[in-house]
Write a protein that holds these residues in place. Structure first.
Motif, PDB file in Angstrom:
ATOM      1  N   ARG A   1      11.884  -2.580  -2.603  1.00  0.00           N
ATOM      2  CA  ARG A   1      11.779  -0.995  -2.656  1.00  0.00           C
ATOM      3  C   ARG A   1      12.428  -0.446  -1.398  1.00  0.00           C
ATOM      4  O   ARG A   1      12.084  -0.500  -0.460  1.00  0.00           O
ATOM      5  N   PRO A   2      13.987   0.259  -1.481  1.00  0.00           N
ATOM      6  CA  PRO A   2      14.290   0.600  -0.298  1.00  0.00           C
ATOM      7  C   PRO A   2      13.983   1.919   0.474  1.00  0.00           C
ATOM      8  O   PRO A   2      13.287   2.714  -0.297  1.00  0.00           O
TER       9      PRO A   2
ATOM     10  N   LYS B   1      17.046  -7.973  -0.463  1.00  0.00           N
ATOM     11  CA  LYS B   1      16.581  -8.730  -1.519  1.00  0.00           C
ATOM     12  C   LYS B   1      15.349  -9.500  -0.960  1.00  0.00           C
ATOM     13  O   LYS B   1      15.288  -9.738   0.259  1.00  0.00           O
ATOM     14  N   LEU B   2      14.200  -9.705  -2.062  1.00  0.00           N
ATOM     15  CA  LEU B   2      13.247 -10.410  -1.608  1.00  0.00           C
ATOM     16  C   LEU B   2      13.327 -11.745  -1.370  1.00  0.00           C
ATOM     17  O   LEU B   2      14.141 -12.681  -2.089  1.00  0.00           O
ATOM     18  N   VAL B   3      12.908 -12.345  -0.222  1.00  0.00           N
ATOM     19  CA  VAL B   3      12.845 -13.595   0.156  1.00  0.00           C
ATOM     20  C   VAL B   3      11.565 -14.425  -0.486  1.00  0.00           C
ATOM     21  O   VAL B   3      10.340 -13.730  -0.167  1.00  0.00           O
ATOM     22  N   VAL B   4      11.526 -15.457  -0.864  1.00  0.00           N
ATOM     23  CA  VAL B   4      10.283 -16.295  -1.682  1.00  0.00           C
ATOM     24  C   VAL B   4       9.978 -17.481  -0.936  1.00  0.00           C
ATOM     25  O   VAL B   4      11.052 -18.146  -0.464  1.00  0.00           O
TER      26      VAL B   4
ATOM     27  N   GLY C   1       6.892 -13.694   3.930  1.00  0.00           N
ATOM     28  CA  GLY C   1       6.960 -12.695   5.338  1.00  0.00           C
ATOM     29  C   GLY C   1       8.577 -12.663   5.948  1.00  0.00           C
ATOM     30  O   GLY C   1       8.728 -11.855   6.906  1.00  0.00           O
ATOM     31  N   VAL C   2       9.679 -13.708   5.506  1.00  0.00           N
ATOM     32  CA  VAL C   2      10.954 -13.522   6.009  1.00  0.00           C
ATOM     33  C   VAL C   2      11.312 -12.561   5.498  1.00  0.00           C
ATOM     34  O   VAL C   2      12.428 -11.948   6.289  1.00  0.00           O
ATOM     35  N   THR C   3      11.153 -11.877   4.548  1.00  0.00           N
ATOM     36  CA  THR C   3      11.641 -10.745   4.000  1.00  0.00           C
ATOM     37  C   THR C   3      11.853  -9.556   4.963  1.00  0.00           C
ATOM     38  O   THR C   3      13.144  -9.011   5.034  1.00  0.00           O
ATOM     39  N   PRO C   4      10.887  -9.169   5.463  1.00  0.00           N
ATOM     40  CA  PRO C   4      11.094  -7.959   6.334  1.00  0.00           C
ATOM     41  C   PRO C   4      11.960  -8.334   7.365  1.00  0.00           C
ATOM     42  O   PRO C   4      12.848  -7.388   7.836  1.00  0.00           O
ATOM     43  N   GLN C   5      11.940  -9.366   7.950  1.00  0.00           N
ATOM     44  CA  GLN C   5      12.882  -9.673   9.170  1.00  0.00           C
ATOM     45  C   GLN C   5      14.372  -9.769   8.627  1.00  0.00           C
ATOM     46  O   GLN C   5      15.150  -9.275   9.413  1.00  0.00           O
ATOM     47  N   ALA C   6      14.617 -10.487   7.548  1.00  0.00           N
ATOM     48  CA  ALA C   6      16.073 -10.484   6.860  1.00  0.00           C
ATOM     49  C   ALA C   6      16.441  -9.091   6.668  1.00  0.00           C
ATOM     50  O   ALA C   6      17.329  -8.659   6.887  1.00  0.00           O
TER      51      ALA C   6
ATOM     52  N   CYS D   1       7.282  -1.364   4.651  1.00  0.00           N
ATOM     53  CA  CYS D   1       6.193  -2.277   4.363  1.00  0.00           C
ATOM     54  C   CYS D   1       5.227  -1.844   3.335  1.00  0.00           C
ATOM     55  O   CYS D   1       4.609  -2.615   2.407  1.00  0.00           O
ATOM     56  N   THR D   2       4.921  -0.679   3.344  1.00  0.00           N
ATOM     57  CA  THR D   2       3.995   0.048   2.515  1.00  0.00           C
ATOM     58  C   THR D   2       4.458  -0.014   0.916  1.00  0.00           C
ATOM     59  O   THR D   2       3.839  -0.291   0.066  1.00  0.00           O
ATOM     60  N   LEU D   3       5.783   0.096   0.957  1.00  0.00           N
ATOM     61  CA  LEU D   3       6.470   0.140  -0.472  1.00  0.00           C
ATOM     62  C   LEU D   3       6.455  -1.391  -0.892  1.00  0.00           C
ATOM     63  O   LEU D   3       6.713  -1.367  -2.002  1.00  0.00           O
ATOM     64  N   ASN D   4       6.516  -2.373  -0.006  1.00  0.00           N
ATOM     65  CA  ASN D   4       6.895  -3.687  -0.247  1.00  0.00           C
ATOM     66  C   ASN D   4       5.703  -4.711  -0.085  1.00  0.00           C
ATOM     67  O   ASN D   4       5.832  -5.574   0.680  1.00  0.00           O
ATOM     68  N   ARG D   5       4.495  -4.124  -0.326  1.00  0.00           N
ATOM     69  CA  ARG D   5       3.237  -4.595   0.261  1.00  0.00           C
ATOM     70  C   ARG D   5       3.016  -6.334  -0.187  1.00  0.00           C
ATOM     71  O   ARG D   5       2.729  -6.824   1.112  1.00  0.00           O
ATOM     72  N   GLN D   6       3.887  -6.802  -1.069  1.00  0.00           N
ATOM     73  CA  GLN D   6       3.563  -8.118  -1.498  1.00  0.00           C
ATOM     74  C   GLN D   6       4.086  -8.981  -0.393  1.00  0.00           C
ATOM     75  O   GLN D   6       3.895 -10.024  -0.038  1.00  0.00           O
ATOM     76  N   ALA D   7       5.494  -8.530   0.028  1.00  0.00           N
ATOM     77  CA  ALA D   7       6.266  -9.392   0.869  1.00  0.00           C
ATOM     78  C   ALA D   7       5.803  -8.727   2.470  1.00  0.00           C
ATOM     79  O   ALA D   7       5.995  -9.869   3.381  1.00  0.00           O
ATOM     80  N   CYS D   8       5.142  -7.704   2.673  1.00  0.00           N
ATOM     81  CA  CYS D   8       5.062  -7.217   3.973  1.00  0.00           C
ATOM     82  C   CYS D   8       3.581  -6.674   4.081  1.00  0.00           C
ATOM     83  O   CYS D   8       3.273  -5.495   4.447  1.00  0.00           O
ATOM     84  N   PRO D   9       2.530  -7.556   3.995  1.00  0.00           N
ATOM     85  CA  PRO D   9       1.256  -7.249   4.174  1.00  0.00           C
ATOM     86  C   PRO D   9       0.793  -6.885   5.572  1.00  0.00           C
ATOM     87  O   PRO D   9       0.940  -7.962   6.291  1.00  0.00           O
ATOM     88  N   ILE D  10       0.750  -5.774   6.169  1.00  0.00           N
ATOM     89  CA  ILE D  10       0.555  -5.413   7.689  1.00  0.00           C
ATOM     90  C   ILE D  10      -1.120  -5.779   7.824  1.00  0.00           C
ATOM     91  O   ILE D  10      -1.948  -5.000   7.206  1.00  0.00           O
ATOM     92  N   LEU D  11      -1.177  -6.621   8.775  1.00  0.00           N
ATOM     93  CA  LEU D  11      -2.627  -7.063   9.291  1.00  0.00           C
ATOM     94  C   LEU D  11      -2.929  -6.194  10.471  1.00  0.00           C
ATOM     95  O   LEU D  11      -4.257  -5.661  10.594  1.00  0.00           O
ATOM     96  N   ASP D  12      -2.143  -5.614  11.146  1.00  0.00           N
ATOM     97  CA  ASP D  12      -2.118  -4.593  12.387  1.00  0.00           C
ATOM     98  C   ASP D  12      -1.063  -4.101  12.871  1.00  0.00           C
ATOM     99  O   ASP D  12       0.149  -4.643  12.631  1.00  0.00           O
TER     100      ASP D  12
END
Lengths: 267, 267
Positions: free
Chosen positions: A159-160, A167-170, A234-239, A59-70
């Motif tokens: 970023r793996p 792949k990024l989901v948009v 945000g579907v990216t991290p789940q996928a 998530c840290t490497l892919n912050r735009q897809a995976c912005p952690i709130l908590d």
């Protein structure tokens, strides 16, 4: 507890904490769009120990897809920074449980699955930036049509980490040029909810060959004077997590988000 | 003064004030692109009394095309907020003088034309936002090709005053989608230099039918994976004023701007 079930319209009038308490009784298992009085809603990913550590790096490497709130402490079911007594074991209307990447269960709570090594992630969701867009007078077609937003897998690599890659989901919203320009400025100021778009215009340039056939959600029509505008989703991290087949992964069911006490404008 | 003429390369090394002093000697009448060590350059419009009052209202109503950086008091030839001793009578390399809308003279200074009722306007220019774009790693084709930026008259009406009205003129830069998204965010933060784009994508939607035939400046090629991005242009106020044929109007000659002491990042 033995509360009466509420209608969707009654649910709409509940403050976030009251809504979570009602959901916790297992009496509502529907989607949360339009609920929670405009507070931040979050995507949920729950993973055991070492996968959680790696997922945090992803998530840290892919912050735009995976912005952690908590993020919870291992074994602690409470999100401490999302509001008052937010308990991930029962505050989501419906969960999905994946074992080795296969969907095995869709329970209304996960009290029976909770373990001392589980870590829960709350990840920002585009619901939060749709509110400021609507408030800025920008029409969102899927909202108007009462559909889920259209989502597509792209050919853009995330970023793996060692085991997590994909792949990024948009998500895509059709906008007139002037609205697209304003939407870029508005969402660019919200890095905790995917930030500015990742692409605008020709979908083929990011590996999408048919806008009419989204990989997730519902298709919406694109007018001649509109541009398709694509945000990291945000579907990216789940996928990505499901593709890597961890022994256990629990997520929210699509559209059935965790409703927090945070205000969207605080993001 | 009887200073020797300097080469363009020597001019490039002059600080803004020294450059203005050299220009004031009438020994340089060329364009100012790349000169002034990255300081703010301004479009100039000079009008007599009542036309000046109306032009100020026009600029206020059309701020995206006409961002005013400074305005002189009637009859005062000094811009007090652009730097040290900025004298509009001779600090521009070449002027254009219009009488009743007709170009009558292109002098190197306007000392012989100065009057007690003239008011000078310094208007922000896209040179100022090109520097932050280049610094962000965004390639600008016209800069790379050493051409003037392509400018087009659109079918977008400006907000009229009694005598001043006309169509918006825009500058166009071809950008890949990711660069266009960043450029919108960067220029959106610079309201004193035209701000965010007014259009992106299909030029026909704003009345431009041939990108290869700009109304001002030079055409540049557009690649298949690029979007044309259109910003409001400081040529708009000049075009509008000339069309309304005031008895006297003095402007800078194209590309021969006033170089101020202000830093581009201060905008």
């Amino acid at each position: 507890m033995n509360l009466p079930a509420l209608s969707f319209d009654q649910l709409r009038h509940l403050a976030p904490r009251a809504l979570r308490r009602h959901i916790a009784t297992d009496q509502y298992q529907g989607h949360t769009s339009g609920l929670g009085q405009g507070r931040v809603q979050a995507n949920i990913v729950i993973l055991p120990g070492d996968w959680a550590d790696e997922f945090l790096r992803f998530c840290t490497l892919n912050r735009q897809a995976c912005p952690i709130l908590d993020i919870t402490r291992p074994g602690d079911p409470l999100f401490r920074h999302l509001g008052e007594h937010v308990d991930i074991r029962h505050d989501v209307p419906r969960y999905r449980v994946y074992r080795q990447g296969e969907l095995t269960e869709q329970p209304q709570n996960i009290k029976h699955l909770w373990r001392d090594d589980l870590v829960a992630f709350a990840i920002g969701c585009s619901f939060s930036f749709e509110q400021p867009l609507l408030e800025a007078g920008i029409d969102l077609r899927h909202v108007k049509l009462g559909r889920n937003v259209a989502m597509y897998q792209t050919d853009i690599d995330t970023r793996p980490t060692e085991r997590l890659q994909g792949k990024l989901v948009v998500s895509m919203r059709p906008l007139k040029a002037a609205d697209a320009i304003r939407a870029i400025q508005i969402t660019g100021r919200m890095p905790n909810v995917h930030g500015a778009p990742v692409h605008i215009g020709d979908p083929r340039l990011i590996g999408i060959h048919d806008l009419g056939a989204p990989d997730y959600g519902d298709a919406v029509p694109l007018a001649d004077d509109e541009l398709p505008v694509f945000w990291a989703c945000g579907v990216t991290p789940q996928a990505v997590v499901q593709a890597s087949r961890p022994p256990l992964c629990i997520t929210h069911a699509p559209g059935c988000m965790l409703v927090s006490d945070l205000h969207n404008h605080s993001l």
